[in-house]
Motif scaffolding. Structure first.
Motif, PDB file in Angstrom:
ATOM      1  N   UNK A  96       0.798  -0.904   0.110  1.00 54.23           N
ATOM      2  CA  UNK A  96       0.171  -0.161   0.251  1.00 54.23           C
ATOM      3  C   UNK A  96       0.367   1.377  -0.316  1.00 54.23           C
ATOM      4  N   UNK A  97       0.591   2.000   1.225  1.00 51.10           N
ATOM      5  CA  UNK A  97       1.473   3.299   0.408  1.00 51.10           C
ATOM      6  C   UNK A  97       2.361   3.017   1.384  1.00 51.10           C
ATOM      7  N   UNK A  98       3.059   1.822   1.866  1.00 49.18           N
ATOM      8  CA  UNK A  98       4.680   1.564   2.201  1.00 49.18           C
ATOM      9  C   UNK A  98       5.153   2.250   1.113  1.00 49.18           C
ATOM     10  N   UNK A  99       4.932   1.447  -0.168  1.00 49.43           N
ATOM     11  CA  UNK A  99       5.655   2.138  -1.283  1.00 49.43           C
ATOM     12  C   UNK A  99       4.871   2.647  -2.343  1.00 49.43           C
ATOM     13  N   UNK A 100       5.390   4.003  -2.404  1.00 48.42           N
ATOM     14  CA  UNK A 100       4.920   5.149  -3.482  1.00 48.42           C
ATOM     15  C   UNK A 100       5.245   5.273  -4.777  1.00 48.42           C
ATOM     16  N   UNK A 101       6.126   4.501  -4.944  1.00 51.39           N
ATOM     17  CA  UNK A 101       6.628   4.324  -6.319  1.00 51.39           C
ATOM     18  C   UNK A 101       6.481   3.255  -7.602  1.00 51.39           C
ATOM     19  N   UNK A 102       6.414   2.499  -7.844  1.00 54.71           N
ATOM     20  CA  UNK A 102       6.597   1.335  -9.217  1.00 54.71           C
ATOM     21  C   UNK A 102       6.603  -0.644  -8.229  1.00 54.71           C
ATOM     22  N   UNK A 129      10.592  -2.372  -5.581  1.00 57.46           N
ATOM     23  CA  UNK A 129       9.327  -1.590  -4.779  1.00 57.46           C
ATOM     24  C   UNK A 129      10.005  -0.317  -4.563  1.00 57.46           C
ATOM     25  N   UNK A 130      10.342   0.716  -5.654  1.00 60.29           N
ATOM     26  CA  UNK A 130      10.530   1.851  -5.437  1.00 60.29           C
ATOM     27  C   UNK A 130       9.720   2.406  -4.517  1.00 60.29           C
ATOM     28  N   UNK A 131      10.512   3.702  -3.871  1.00 61.02           N
ATOM     29  CA  UNK A 131      10.297   4.622  -3.687  1.00 61.02           C
ATOM     30  C   UNK A 131       9.704   4.216  -2.303  1.00 61.02           C
ATOM     31  N   UNK A 132      10.565   3.429  -2.082  1.00 61.36           N
ATOM     32  CA  UNK A 132       9.384   2.327  -0.325  1.00 61.36           C
ATOM     33  C   UNK A 132      10.462   2.697   0.783  1.00 61.36           C
ATOM     34  N   UNK A 133      11.369   3.158   0.547  1.00 58.45           N
ATOM     35  CA  UNK A 133      11.614   3.310   2.004  1.00 58.45           C
ATOM     36  C   UNK A 133      11.865   5.502   2.990  1.00 58.45           C
ATOM     37  N   UNK A 134      11.213   5.573   2.044  1.00 66.38           N
ATOM     38  CA  UNK A 134      11.325   7.455   2.918  1.00 66.38           C
ATOM     39  C   UNK A 134      12.329   7.582   2.629  1.00 66.38           C
ATOM     40  N   UNK A 135      13.265   7.670   1.339  1.00 67.76           N
ATOM     41  CA  UNK A 135      14.227   8.328   1.267  1.00 67.76           C
ATOM     42  C   UNK A 135      15.563   7.773   1.299  1.00 67.76           C
ATOM     43  N   UNK A 136      15.309   6.349   2.178  1.00 69.08           N
ATOM     44  CA  UNK A 136      16.815   5.060   1.902  1.00 69.08           C
ATOM     45  C   UNK A 136      17.279   6.179   3.553  1.00 69.08           C
TER      46      UNK A 136
END
Length: 113
Positions: free
Chosen positions: A49-55, A71-78
């Motif tokens: 869900x929202x934990x993964x903001x990319x594809x 999972x792209x954009x899944x770590x809130x910036x890294x």
């Protein structure tokens, strides 16, 4: 019949910047077709869900009977900028193993959880 993915597979996860990499490996050869059918990129994206903001991208490794998800954009910036407790995505593999999948009624699945 439904069962937790944990009963069919192992998982390993980690970070690549702001992307999380999750590997799912079949515990037995007879589980491999189930993983291919049930664990799709769309289902993984819905699961997080929202934990993964990319594809979400899925790669098959048939010789290993494994799937790899990015999972792209899944770590809130890294790791260096995120305020999340799991900045490197190590728990994502275990979180994915909680997803329920359909298995044939006649398939012997040892319930580990």
């Amino acid at each position: 019949m439904k069962t937790a993915l944990y009963n069919l597979a192992h998982a390993r996860a980690g970070d690549k910047g702001d992307a999380c990499n999750v590997g799912v490996i079949a515990r037995r050869p007879e589980y491999w077709p189930i993983l291919q059918r049930e664990v799709t990129a769309d289902r993984v994206a819905q699961w997080f869900g929202d934990w993964c903001r990319g594809g979400v991208e899925r790669y098959e490794l048939p010789n290993l009977q494994a799937l790899n998800f990015v999972l792209r954009r899944a770590l809130d910036g890294g790791g260096l900028v995120s305020l999340r407790l799991d900045t490197q995505g190590k728990t994502y593999g275990y979180a994915l193993l909680r997803m329920e999948v359909d298995v044939p009624d006649d398939l012997a699945v040892e319930r580990l959880v």
